[in-house]
Enzyme design. Structure first.
Site, mmCIF file in Angstrom:
data_model
loop_
_atom_site.group_PDB
_atom_site.id
_atom_site.type_symbol
_atom_site.label_atom_id
_atom_site.label_comp_id
_atom_site.label_asym_id
_atom_site.label_seq_id
_atom_site.Cartn_x
_atom_site.Cartn_y
_atom_site.Cartn_z
ATOM 1 N N HIS A 185 100.969 44.840 84.679
ATOM 2 C CA HIS A 185 100.512 43.653 83.937
ATOM 3 C C HIS A 185 101.535 43.267 82.862
ATOM 4 O O HIS A 185 101.864 42.097 82.695
ATOM 5 C CB HIS A 185 99.182 43.935 83.219
ATOM 6 C CG HIS A 185 98.017 44.230 84.135
ATOM 7 N ND1 HIS A 185 97.167 45.291 83.942
ATOM 8 C CD2 HIS A 185 97.565 43.587 85.241
ATOM 9 C CE1 HIS A 185 96.222 45.284 84.880
ATOM 10 N NE2 HIS A 185 96.451 44.270 85.685
ATOM 11 N N LYS A 206 79.965 42.973 86.931
ATOM 12 C CA LYS A 206 81.024 43.930 87.294
ATOM 13 C C LYS A 206 80.928 45.165 86.420
ATOM 14 O O LYS A 206 80.595 45.062 85.237
ATOM 15 C CB LYS A 206 82.391 43.274 87.063
ATOM 16 C CG LYS A 206 83.038 42.751 88.327
ATOM 17 C CD LYS A 206 84.509 42.463 88.060
ATOM 18 C CE LYS A 206 85.258 41.998 89.264
ATOM 19 N NZ LYS A 206 86.674 41.716 88.953
ATOM 20 N N SER A 225 95.107 49.105 88.757
ATOM 21 C CA SER A 225 94.200 49.739 87.782
ATOM 22 C C SER A 225 93.229 50.702 88.462
ATOM 23 O O SER A 225 92.998 51.815 87.973
ATOM 24 C CB SER A 225 93.412 48.679 87.007
ATOM 25 O OG SER A 225 94.285 47.865 86.269
ATOM 26 N N ARG A 244 101.463 41.545 94.354
ATOM 27 C CA ARG A 244 102.179 42.760 94.733
ATOM 28 C C ARG A 244 102.575 42.781 96.200
ATOM 29 O O ARG A 244 103.636 43.259 96.556
ATOM 30 C CB ARG A 244 101.280 44.000 94.481
ATOM 31 C CG ARG A 244 101.257 44.431 93.052
ATOM 32 C CD ARG A 244 100.057 45.298 92.781
ATOM 33 N NE ARG A 244 98.839 44.513 92.906
ATOM 34 C CZ ARG A 244 97.725 44.758 92.265
ATOM 35 N NH1 ARG A 244 97.649 45.790 91.458
ATOM 36 N NH2 ARG A 244 96.661 43.988 92.421
#
Ligand code: ADP
Length: 161
Positions: free
Chosen positions: A17, A41, A128, A90
């Site tokens: 990040h 979440k 993460s 990514r």
């Protein structure tokens, strides 16, 4: 003035990040990191913990700010005069997800552009969720997250450094 939002969970922030923020801040006038607060979440870190960590990590960069939001990101963008949504990519599966999301956001707000920044190669494995999993098994995450994040994760899992 081009203001870009960098939205995400940042649960927790990683070197991946930070690399995106560091590169994007030379392209846009201002970057606002928007930490998602989504009641449905489950996060490892609370809204305040994620905010405090990210604020500390970007404190040396004068054109970067950090906020939390539980609003639609395009609404937040309109309210804050931001014209760009910045997303890091990514690999192809990120791209496929991000592309769909960008079309969704374009449908909601045609005046806001999504800009993808490809990860720098050394960060492409950083995620993460895998970092949290690795940390839970006491794996070495020191090259993946800054020391303050490593400390915070270990504290969460009750692992002494
Ligand atoms: P979300 O929960 O929305 O997926 P994340 O907190 O995981 O958000 O990530 C926020 C943004 O940072 C996303 O655009 C994601 O693709 C990007 N990102 C995460 N890790 C990396 C990395 N290692 N390299 C480049 N971009 C990354």
């Amino acid at each position: 003035m081009a203001i870009a939002l960098f939205p995400g969970s940042f649960d927790p922030p990683t070197y991946g990040h930070l690399n995106i923020i560091e590169r994007a801040r030379t392209i846009f006038d201002k970057i606002d990191v928007v930490i998602a607060v989504n009641k449905s979440k489950k996060y490892l870190f609370s809204e305040d913990e994620r905010l405090l960590m990210m604020k500390e990590l970007v404190s040396g960069w004068d054109n970067v700010s950090v906020h939390t939001s539980n609003r639609l990101i395009v609404d937040y963008a309109h309210e804050n005069n931001a014209s760009v949504l910045l997303r890091g990519v990514r690999n192809f599966s990120d791209f496929s997800y991000e592309f769909d999301l960008s079309l969704l956001n374009k449908g909601l707000a045609s005046d806001i552009e999504t800009v993808f920044l490809p990860t720098d190669p050394e960060f492409f494995v950083l995620r993460s969720s895998s970092i949290k999993e690795l940390a839970a098994f006491n794996g070495d995450i020191s090259k993946m997250v800054p020391p303050l994040v490593e400390k915070a994760i270990k504290k969460k899992y009750g692992i002494e450094k």
